[in-house]
Design a protein around this motif. Structure first.
Motif, PDB file in Angstrom:
ATOM      1  N   ARG A 110       0.877  -1.116  -0.215  1.00  0.00           N
ATOM      2  CA  ARG A 110       0.002   0.075   0.013  1.00  0.00           C
ATOM      3  C   ARG A 110       0.823   1.390   0.104  1.00  0.00           C
ATOM      4  N   PRO A 112       2.347   4.870   0.370  1.00  0.00           N
ATOM      5  CA  PRO A 112       2.180   5.828   1.562  1.00  0.00           C
ATOM      6  C   PRO A 112       1.033   6.794   1.277  1.00  0.00           C
ATOM      7  N   THR A 113       0.644   7.166  -0.095  1.00  0.00           N
ATOM      8  CA  THR A 113      -0.419   8.035  -0.175  1.00  0.00           C
ATOM      9  C   THR A 113      -1.547   7.384  -0.510  1.00  0.00           C
ATOM     10  N   TRP A 114      -1.730   6.047  -0.816  1.00  0.00           N
ATOM     11  CA  TRP A 114      -3.190   5.351  -0.905  1.00  0.00           C
ATOM     12  C   TRP A 114      -3.876   5.266   0.305  1.00  0.00           C
ATOM     13  N   LYS A 115      -5.199   5.931   0.246  1.00  0.00           N
ATOM     14  CA  LYS A 115      -6.199   5.696   1.124  1.00  0.00           C
ATOM     15  C   LYS A 115      -7.182   4.815   0.782  1.00  0.00           C
ATOM     16  N   VAL A 118      -5.100  -1.111  -2.233  1.00  0.00           N
ATOM     17  CA  VAL A 118      -4.033  -2.185  -2.028  1.00  0.00           C
ATOM     18  C   VAL A 118      -3.604  -2.572  -3.217  1.00  0.00           C
ATOM     19  N   SER A 147      -9.973   5.892   5.795  1.00  0.00           N
ATOM     20  CA  SER A 147      -9.681   4.415   4.957  1.00  0.00           C
ATOM     21  C   SER A 147     -10.479   3.441   5.575  1.00  0.00           C
ATOM     22  N   PRO A 155      -0.667   2.575   5.539  1.00  0.00           N
ATOM     23  CA  PRO A 155      -0.031   3.202   4.512  1.00  0.00           C
ATOM     24  C   PRO A 155       1.521   3.038   4.610  1.00  0.00           C
ATOM     25  N   GLY A 156       2.159   2.661   3.301  1.00  0.00           N
ATOM     26  CA  GLY A 156       3.526   2.376   3.326  1.00  0.00           C
ATOM     27  C   GLY A 156       3.846   1.015   3.675  1.00  0.00           C
TER      28      GLY A 156
END
Ligand SMILES: [Zn+2]
Length: 236
Positions: A110, A112-115, A118, A147, A155-156
């Motif tokens: 996932r 870091p910017t993905w709300k 995945v 989320s 995230p990350g």
């Protein structure tokens, strides 16, 4: 005068061509929208139209990744020139209620910017062994980007091993624009590898695969007969 006639004929021909193009490309999607609306009005009226998370259709390699109605297919067209790169499954619930599970084992990332999304790396495509593919799951957040992804995958998260059936999160309606959320659903797609260990741009259908053989369902809009899509596979 002759020239004017010629121009008129060309214009009428072009309009007729455009009309046929629009009819052939958009009509099947309009039909699916009508059926989806009917189902969403009262999901309990058509339980036989509902798919369930963890179901395997026949001998397909993937499990079905969520509960709900298969609203839109791979290669559906929502507007002129648009080609849908995945399938949309509508839970018929509020946001944050309908579980999303992994269709196949792999390693989850996932960014870091993905709300709401995945992606899972599958090192060897079960239908083309040796080829690496990626499974993308998205819309798992509310309109403001809160989320619904499982806290196991903050995230990350990078390359975390998961199994088929692992809970990834819950369906949402996030689009990136709080003013225009989408219907509550999961968008699921199979993305090609870029040859350097990463995934290609998921927004281009040419970078994705027809999910039909992976899920054991007729999910290609070009060849769909327009009927409701379900299977009689055995749930987990
Ligand atoms: Zn979609």
């Amino acid at each position: 005068m002759d020239k004017r006639w010629l121009i008129a004929v060309i214009c009428i021909g072009a309009l007729a061509g455009l009309g046929v193009y629009l009819y052939l490309n958009l009509r099947p999607t309009f039909g699916r929208t009508a059926r989806l609306r009917m189902w969403l009005r009262d999901p309990s009226a058509h339980p036989e139209w509902t798919m369930h998370a963890g179901t395997r259709c026949g001998t397909a390699p993937f499990l079905f990744p969520t509960d709900g109605f298969i609203g839109y297919l791979w290669d559906d067209s929502f507007r002129l020139g648009h080609r849908h790169q995945g399938i949309d499954i509508f839970g018929g619930t509020e946001v944050g209620k309908t579980p999303v599970v992994a269709a196949y084992p792999g390693t989850l990332t996932r960014l870091p910017t993905w709300k709401s999304a995945v992606i899972v790396r599958v090192a060897s495509d079960p239908l083309q062994p040796g080829r690496q593919i990626w499974l993308y799951y998205t819309h798992m957040a509310d309109p403001n980007g809160n989320s619904f992804i499982s806290p196991d995958f903050p995230p990350g998260t990078t390359e975390k091993d998961i199994d088929a059936g692992t809970l990834l999160g819950y369906q949402g309606d996030y689009t990136g624009d709080p003013a225009s959320p989408t219907g509550v659903h999961l968008h699921f797609s199979i993305v090609l590898d870029n040859g350097q260990g990463g995934f290609r741009n998921e927004l281009d259908i040419n970078n994705t695969l027809d999910p039909s053989p992976y899920l054991g369902l007729p999910l290609n809009a070009r060849t769909s007969d327009g009927e409701v899509i379900t299977c009689t596979g055995v749930g987990l």
